[in-house]
Design a protein around this motif. Structure first.
Motif, PDB file in Angstrom:
ATOM      1  N   ALA A  58     -56.481   0.259 -96.596  1.00 25.60           N
ATOM      2  CA  ALA A  58     -56.949   1.573 -95.893  1.00 25.60           C
ATOM      3  C   ALA A  58     -56.247   2.012 -94.692  1.00 25.60           C
ATOM      4  O   ALA A  58     -56.198   3.131 -94.563  1.00 25.60           O
ATOM      5  CB  ALA A  58     -58.567   1.079 -95.792  1.00 25.60           C
ATOM      6  N   VAL A  59     -56.049   0.908 -93.831  1.00 25.49           N
ATOM      7  CA  VAL A  59     -55.534   1.433 -92.573  1.00 25.49           C
ATOM      8  C   VAL A  59     -53.980   1.854 -92.790  1.00 25.49           C
ATOM      9  O   VAL A  59     -53.516   2.669 -92.187  1.00 25.49           O
ATOM     10  CB  VAL A  59     -55.402  -0.003 -91.648  1.00 25.49           C
ATOM     11  CG1 VAL A  59     -54.480   0.077 -90.387  1.00 25.49           C
ATOM     12  CG2 VAL A  59     -56.801  -0.402 -91.177  1.00 25.49           C
ATOM     13  N   LEU A  60     -53.261   1.278 -93.759  1.00 26.53           N
ATOM     14  CA  LEU A  60     -51.910   1.528 -94.211  1.00 26.53           C
ATOM     15  C   LEU A  60     -51.841   3.068 -94.513  1.00 26.53           C
ATOM     16  O   LEU A  60     -50.910   3.725 -94.163  1.00 26.53           O
ATOM     17  CB  LEU A  60     -51.162   0.809 -94.961  1.00 26.53           C
ATOM     18  CG  LEU A  60     -50.696  -0.681 -94.293  1.00 26.53           C
ATOM     19  CD1 LEU A  60     -50.224  -1.671 -95.569  1.00 26.53           C
ATOM     20  CD2 LEU A  60     -49.712  -0.528 -93.153  1.00 26.53           C
ATOM     21  N   SER A  61     -52.821   3.307 -95.456  1.00 20.35           N
ATOM     22  CA  SER A  61     -52.756   4.726 -95.834  1.00 20.35           C
ATOM     23  C   SER A  61     -53.183   5.814 -94.867  1.00 20.35           C
ATOM     24  O   SER A  61     -52.741   6.800 -94.973  1.00 20.35           O
ATOM     25  CB  SER A  61     -53.900   4.814 -96.915  1.00 20.35           C
ATOM     26  OG  SER A  61     -55.109   4.413 -96.822  1.00 20.35           O
ATOM     27  N   VAL A  62     -54.055   5.607 -94.311  1.00 18.85           N
ATOM     28  CA  VAL A  62     -54.393   6.372 -92.993  1.00 18.85           C
ATOM     29  C   VAL A  62     -53.202   6.513 -92.077  1.00 18.85           C
ATOM     30  O   VAL A  62     -52.892   7.816 -91.880  1.00 18.85           O
ATOM     31  CB  VAL A  62     -55.631   5.783 -92.167  1.00 18.85           C
ATOM     32  CG1 VAL A  62     -55.733   6.543 -90.852  1.00 18.85           C
ATOM     33  CG2 VAL A  62     -56.908   5.816 -92.807  1.00 18.85           C
ATOM     34  N   CYS A  63     -52.426   5.734 -91.691  1.00 16.76           N
ATOM     35  CA  CYS A  63     -50.967   5.722 -90.863  1.00 16.76           C
ATOM     36  C   CYS A  63     -50.243   6.365 -91.787  1.00 16.76           C
ATOM     37  O   CYS A  63     -49.329   7.389 -91.289  1.00 16.76           O
ATOM     38  CB  CYS A  63     -50.523   4.449 -90.681  1.00 16.76           C
ATOM     39  SG  CYS A  63     -51.526   3.560 -89.289  1.00 16.76           S
ATOM     40  N   LEU A  64     -50.000   6.364 -93.034  1.00 11.47           N
ATOM     41  CA  LEU A  64     -49.260   7.210 -93.792  1.00 11.47           C
ATOM     42  C   LEU A  64     -49.454   8.454 -93.878  1.00 11.47           C
ATOM     43  O   LEU A  64     -48.752   9.367 -93.949  1.00 11.47           O
ATOM     44  CB  LEU A  64     -48.994   6.638 -95.325  1.00 11.47           C
ATOM     45  CG  LEU A  64     -47.881   6.981 -96.175  1.00 11.47           C
ATOM     46  CD1 LEU A  64     -46.562   6.615 -95.828  1.00 11.47           C
ATOM     47  CD2 LEU A  64     -48.130   6.542 -97.650  1.00 11.47           C
ATOM     48  N   ALA A  65     -50.893   8.821 -94.118  1.00 17.15           N
ATOM     49  CA  ALA A  65     -51.213  10.336 -94.372  1.00 17.15           C
ATOM     50  C   ALA A  65     -50.980  10.797 -92.802  1.00 17.15           C
ATOM     51  O   ALA A  65     -50.720  12.134 -92.896  1.00 17.15           O
ATOM     52  CB  ALA A  65     -52.732  10.025 -94.509  1.00 17.15           C
ATOM     53  N   LEU A  94     -44.353   6.819 -87.894  1.00 16.37           N
ATOM     54  CA  LEU A  94     -45.497   6.238 -88.777  1.00 16.37           C
ATOM     55  C   LEU A  94     -45.164   6.051 -90.176  1.00 16.37           C
ATOM     56  O   LEU A  94     -45.853   4.886 -90.673  1.00 16.37           O
ATOM     57  CB  LEU A  94     -46.525   7.305 -88.638  1.00 16.37           C
ATOM     58  CG  LEU A  94     -47.258   7.441 -87.364  1.00 16.37           C
ATOM     59  CD1 LEU A  94     -48.370   8.626 -87.110  1.00 16.37           C
ATOM     60  CD2 LEU A  94     -47.985   6.189 -86.978  1.00 16.37           C
ATOM     61  N   VAL A  95     -44.434   6.911 -90.860  1.00 19.82           N
ATOM     62  CA  VAL A  95     -44.141   6.687 -92.100  1.00 19.82           C
ATOM     63  C   VAL A  95     -43.054   5.501 -92.514  1.00 19.82           C
ATOM     64  O   VAL A  95     -43.707   4.537 -93.131  1.00 19.82           O
ATOM     65  CB  VAL A  95     -43.494   7.705 -92.770  1.00 19.82           C
ATOM     66  CG1 VAL A  95     -42.963   7.486 -94.095  1.00 19.82           C
ATOM     67  CG2 VAL A  95     -44.307   8.991 -92.875  1.00 19.82           C
ATOM     68  N   TYR A  96     -42.258   5.161 -91.819  1.00 18.82           N
ATOM     69  CA  TYR A  96     -41.336   3.943 -91.759  1.00 18.82           C
ATOM     70  C   TYR A  96     -41.919   2.778 -91.379  1.00 18.82           C
ATOM     71  O   TYR A  96     -41.809   1.716 -91.917  1.00 18.82           O
ATOM     72  CB  TYR A  96     -40.038   4.250 -91.062  1.00 18.82           C
ATOM     73  CG  TYR A  96     -39.201   5.100 -91.480  1.00 18.82           C
ATOM     74  CD1 TYR A  96     -38.887   5.466 -92.886  1.00 18.82           C
ATOM     75  CD2 TYR A  96     -38.485   6.297 -90.833  1.00 18.82           C
ATOM     76  CE1 TYR A  96     -37.843   6.145 -93.489  1.00 18.82           C
ATOM     77  CE2 TYR A  96     -37.596   7.271 -91.051  1.00 18.82           C
ATOM     78  CZ  TYR A  96     -37.343   7.161 -92.444  1.00 18.82           C
ATOM     79  OH  TYR A  96     -36.286   8.045 -92.844  1.00 18.82           O
ATOM     80  N   GLY A  97     -42.729   2.913 -90.329  1.00 22.27           N
ATOM     81  CA  GLY A  97     -43.665   1.761 -89.922  1.00 22.27           C
ATOM     82  C   GLY A  97     -44.606   1.307 -90.905  1.00 22.27           C
ATOM     83  O   GLY A  97     -44.931   0.048 -90.853  1.00 22.27           O
ATOM     84  N   THR A  98     -45.192   2.401 -91.662  1.00 24.44           N
ATOM     85  CA  THR A  98     -46.103   1.839 -92.661  1.00 24.44           C
ATOM     86  C   THR A  98     -45.380   1.393 -93.914  1.00 24.44           C
ATOM     87  O   THR A  98     -45.920   0.247 -94.593  1.00 24.44           O
ATOM     88  CB  THR A  98     -46.876   3.211 -93.232  1.00 24.44           C
ATOM     89  OG1 THR A  98     -47.621   3.934 -92.384  1.00 24.44           O
ATOM     90  CG2 THR A  98     -47.856   2.799 -94.393  1.00 24.44           C
ATOM     91  N   LEU A 134     -48.750  14.172 -92.477  1.00 26.11           N
ATOM     92  CA  LEU A 134     -49.483  15.211 -91.698  1.00 26.11           C
ATOM     93  C   LEU A 134     -48.690  15.823 -90.525  1.00 26.11           C
ATOM     94  O   LEU A 134     -48.597  17.069 -90.132  1.00 26.11           O
ATOM     95  CB  LEU A 134     -50.878  14.806 -91.071  1.00 26.11           C
ATOM     96  CG  LEU A 134     -51.670  15.827 -90.427  1.00 26.11           C
ATOM     97  CD1 LEU A 134     -52.191  17.090 -91.696  1.00 26.11           C
ATOM     98  CD2 LEU A 134     -53.058  15.276 -90.005  1.00 26.11           C
ATOM     99  N   LEU A 135     -48.086  14.869 -89.599  1.00 24.14           N
ATOM    100  CA  LEU A 135     -47.443  15.285 -88.549  1.00 24.14           C
ATOM    101  C   LEU A 135     -46.297  15.997 -89.004  1.00 24.14           C
ATOM    102  O   LEU A 135     -45.450  16.981 -88.203  1.00 24.14           O
ATOM    103  CB  LEU A 135     -47.246  14.364 -87.603  1.00 24.14           C
ATOM    104  CG  LEU A 135     -48.168  13.665 -86.571  1.00 24.14           C
ATOM    105  CD1 LEU A 135     -47.722  12.457 -86.071  1.00 24.14           C
ATOM    106  CD2 LEU A 135     -48.354  14.596 -85.605  1.00 24.14           C
ATOM    107  N   VAL A 158     -38.650  14.847 -94.638  1.00 18.81           N
ATOM    108  CA  VAL A 158     -39.600  14.190 -95.540  1.00 18.81           C
ATOM    109  C   VAL A 158     -38.969  13.644 -96.738  1.00 18.81           C
ATOM    110  O   VAL A 158     -39.525  12.529 -97.476  1.00 18.81           O
ATOM    111  CB  VAL A 158     -40.770  15.078 -96.075  1.00 18.81           C
ATOM    112  CG1 VAL A 158     -41.559  14.444 -97.089  1.00 18.81           C
ATOM    113  CG2 VAL A 158     -41.659  15.477 -94.704  1.00 18.81           C
ATOM    114  N   ALA A 159     -37.779  14.327 -97.005  1.00 20.61           N
ATOM    115  CA  ALA A 159     -36.860  13.857 -98.201  1.00 20.61           C
ATOM    116  C   ALA A 159     -36.140  12.583 -97.704  1.00 20.61           C
ATOM    117  O   ALA A 159     -36.113  11.767 -98.434  1.00 20.61           O
ATOM    118  CB  ALA A 159     -35.831  15.038 -98.436  1.00 20.61           C
ATOM    119  N   THR A 160     -36.032  12.269 -96.595  1.00 18.58           N
ATOM    120  CA  THR A 160     -35.442  11.109 -96.276  1.00 18.58           C
ATOM    121  C   THR A 160     -36.471  10.001 -96.255  1.00 18.58           C
ATOM    122  O   THR A 160     -36.191   8.729 -96.573  1.00 18.58           O
ATOM    123  CB  THR A 160     -34.765  11.105 -94.753  1.00 18.58           C
ATOM    124  OG1 THR A 160     -35.745  11.238 -93.845  1.00 18.58           O
ATOM    125  CG2 THR A 160     -33.579  12.167 -94.699  1.00 18.58           C
TER     126      THR A 160
END
Length: 178
Positions: free
Chosen positions: A60-67, A160-164, A71-72, A89-91
């Motif tokens: 749940a925490v990871l999905s919030v970070c990914l979202a 956030l995406v790469y960290g997730t 979003l950003l 986003v493609a990368t």
């Protein structure tokens, strides 16, 4: 007067006894609670359910970070009416692909010094995509195609995406038995 003093003495003794009884009850309730908490550690079903609940919280925490990261990235495009940062986003989507494709060529022996050139090429492609995910917004902002705020939002979204992705692979890595 003597009756009053005797009554106060008995009342004080009773209050001390009441406090001692309350203290004993609190100790007993703590012991019972700790015994109940220890009981679940010996029940495999309860342990398994507890581990599943912790895994669900991590997901749940990871999905919030990914979202939040996506979003950003999308807001960096939508707020300023310029859709060039969407290339980042493609990368995000392509960065894990080389490791997934070329990862099967990695040696299963952890003590082996030999590394496959195909696996190294996959790591190189992954690194190129990750670096381009951070570099592309900087280049676009330098060329004044996007604003510096859009660049910042895109980079923070990328972090956030790469960290997730990294956190997910670290938290849910299965251990290998040797």
């Amino acid at each position: 007067m003597a009756q009053r003093a005797e009554w106060e003495r008995l009342n004080a003794a009773a209050s001390i006894d009441d406090e001692a009884v309350r203290h004993q009850h609190s100790i007993l309730s703590l012991l019972e609670r700790s015994h109940d908490e220890l009981k679940w550690a010996h029940d495999p079903d309860l342990v398994h359910a507890h581990i599943q609940a912790i895994d669900a919280q991590k997901i749940a925490v990871l999905s919030v970070c990914l979202a939040a990261g996506f979003l950003l990235s999308i807001l960096s495009c939508a707020l300023y009416g310029n859709w060039w940062p969407l290339l980042v986003v493609a990368t995000y989507a392509l960065a894990p692909a080389p490791n997934a494709i070329f990862g099967q060529y990695v040696s299963a022996d952890p003590l082996a010094d030999a590394s496959s050139s195909v696996a190294d090429f996959g790591r190189f492609l992954t690194a190129v995509l990750v670096v381009s995910g951070f570099g592309l917004p900087v280049v676009l902002a330098h060329a004044e195609i996007i604003t510096s705020t859009a660049m910042t939002m895109s980079i923070v979204g990328g972090v956030l995406v790469y960290g997730t992705i990294i956190a997910y692979s670290t938290l849910f890595r299965e251990t290998q038995d040797f």
